[in-house]
Write an enzyme that holds these catalytic residues in place. Structure first.
Site, PDB file in Angstrom:
ATOM      1  CG  ASP A 191      -1.996  -0.964   1.339  1.00 21.38           C
ATOM      2  OD1 ASP A 191      -2.199  -1.615   0.154  1.00 21.38           O
ATOM      3  OD2 ASP A 191      -2.494  -1.413   2.444  1.00 21.38           O
ATOM      4  NE  ARG A 192      -1.078   7.037   0.143  1.00 21.28           N
ATOM      5  CZ  ARG A 192      -2.536   7.020   0.143  1.00 21.28           C
ATOM      6  NH1 ARG A 192      -3.194   7.221  -0.841  1.00 21.28           N
ATOM      7  NH2 ARG A 192      -3.219   7.106   1.535  1.00 21.28           N
TER       8      ARG A 192
END
Length: 392
Positions: A191-192
């Site tokens: 995830d970012r």
């Protein structure tokens, strides 16, 4: 099912057809939006509730008196669209399994949008990582300690730029590897805002073999999570739930017995299993963790359980997670399910502000990954340096 045209949208169901004017604001958006419900308003007008799956925006507004209705709708009429757009049938919500975890609120969506814009600005202005973030590299793969706040795709483009500046793009020959040209591929994604171990393969053969390892669950991973909530009454626990997208388009936790049941958009509920162990509470280490599935307390998600995003309070709990499956947002969802959301993870109930400080990312780190080399078959294990918040 719905279709959007210039200035209007048409909702199809088996009975009345409702024309909704002035929807130009949705032009240019993806076709994932759905009408959730149309109901009689207090002042006689209709209230229309939209959900945009990708943008995750809920928009409510009252239709004016000019709204055209082919057939009059009684005050108690509700139009529910929980089926996929392709199916075209308006199914009631009880025909889908009910998710156990709650949806994020409007404030969380605004925070997530701000973080996404910040990551896009970074992507346009600088590389995703520095040379010092490279953990390992050989002729077939490169292992990187991904910083938080950058997209996985940004990591891949940075690797591509790094190699494009080098003259020799050929690969060393090895038994089982016949390619000579470089082909970059993300073996795993984070995830970012999650930092830690990321692997980029340099050839199609390595990419294919690593993908099969992940699918067969032969690669082992661990994560470190900084959670906020009451001190758990377990030192280690094995969590078994379902996982899938609800009709709102968000990833949700489902009851374990719902695994295999159908969801909107022709999806199904999949199994999602994670082993957690407590490393520290309020900065004090906790010992005595075996992380053996046969020893851990077992927690199975059941139907008719209710979970709400409560204001974060209590203790700072540092967990190590051993995911047995590789579902999207798995650790974040399971931490929410346990009542221990990640600090800064506003999407899944975590506090944005903690002890007077505003946290712009969630506290999750992909600590390690172990697997056999896709070409040489040598056993490999990589550990990414811990961020400051994970050191105890």
């Amino acid at each position: 099912m719905w279709q959007a045209t210039t200035g209007s949208a048409t909702i199809y169901r088996r009975s009345p057809v409702v024309q909704l004017p002035r929807l130009n604001l949705f032009r240019g958006r993806s076709p994932g939006g759905r009408v959730v419900k149309i109901e009689q308003g207090r002042r006689g007008g209709l209230v229309e509730r939209w959900n945009m799956d990708n943008a995750e925006h809920h928009i409510s507004h009252s239709l004016s008196a000019k709204t055209h209705i082919s057939d009059s709708l009684p005050a108690e009429t509700h139009i529910s669209h929980s089926a996929s757009d392709a199916a075209g049938d308006a199914l009631t919500s009880h025909e889908w399994p009910l998710p156990l975890s709650p949806l994020s609120g409007e404030h969380a969506k605004a925070v997530e949008l701000e973080r996404a814009l910040r990551a896009e600005a970074v992507m346009a202005s600088q590389p995703a990582f520095a040379a010092s973030d490279i953990i390992y590299q050989d002729q077939w793969l490169i292992v990187i300690n991904k910083p938080s706040g950058v997209y996985s795709g940004h990591v891949l483009s940075t690797v591509s730029s790094m190699f494009s500046s080098q003259e020799d793009h050929t690969l060393s020959k090895h038994e089982g590897a016949t390619e000579s040209k470089m082909h970059l591929h993300l073996a795993n994604r984070l995830d970012r805002d999650t930092s830690g171990v990321m692997i980029v393969t340099k050839c199609k053969i390595a990419a294919g073999k690593l993908t099969r390892m992940f699918q067969s669950r032969k690669a082992k991973k661990t994560y470190i999570a900084f959670c906020i909530g009451p001190r758990p009454n377990w030192s280690e626990v094995y969590v078994e739930t379902g996982h899938g997208r609800s009709r709102w388009g968000a990833w949700r936790v489902y009851a374990y017995e719902d695994v295999g049941r159908k969801l909107p958009d022709n999806a199904v509920v999949k199994d999602m299993n994670t082993r957690f162990s407590v490393l520290a509470v309020n900065g004090e280490r906790v010992s005595g963790c075996s992380c053996d599935k046969n020893v851990c307390e077992r927690l199975v998600a059941e139907k008719n359980q209710s979970y709400k995003n409560m204001p974060a309070f209590g203790d700072e709990v540092l967990l190590r997670a051993h995911p047995s499956t590789g579902r999207t947002h798995q650790i974040r969802l399971h931490c929410q399910f346990l009542g221990l959301p990640l600090r800064g993870d506003v999407k899944y109930g975590g506090p944005l502000v903690w002890k007077g400080m505003n946290y712009g990312i969630h506290a999750l780190h992909a600590e390690s990954m172990s697997f056999r080399h896709p070409i040489t078959d040598v056993s490999l294990s990589f550990v990414a340096p811990l961020p400051d918040w994970a050191v105890c």
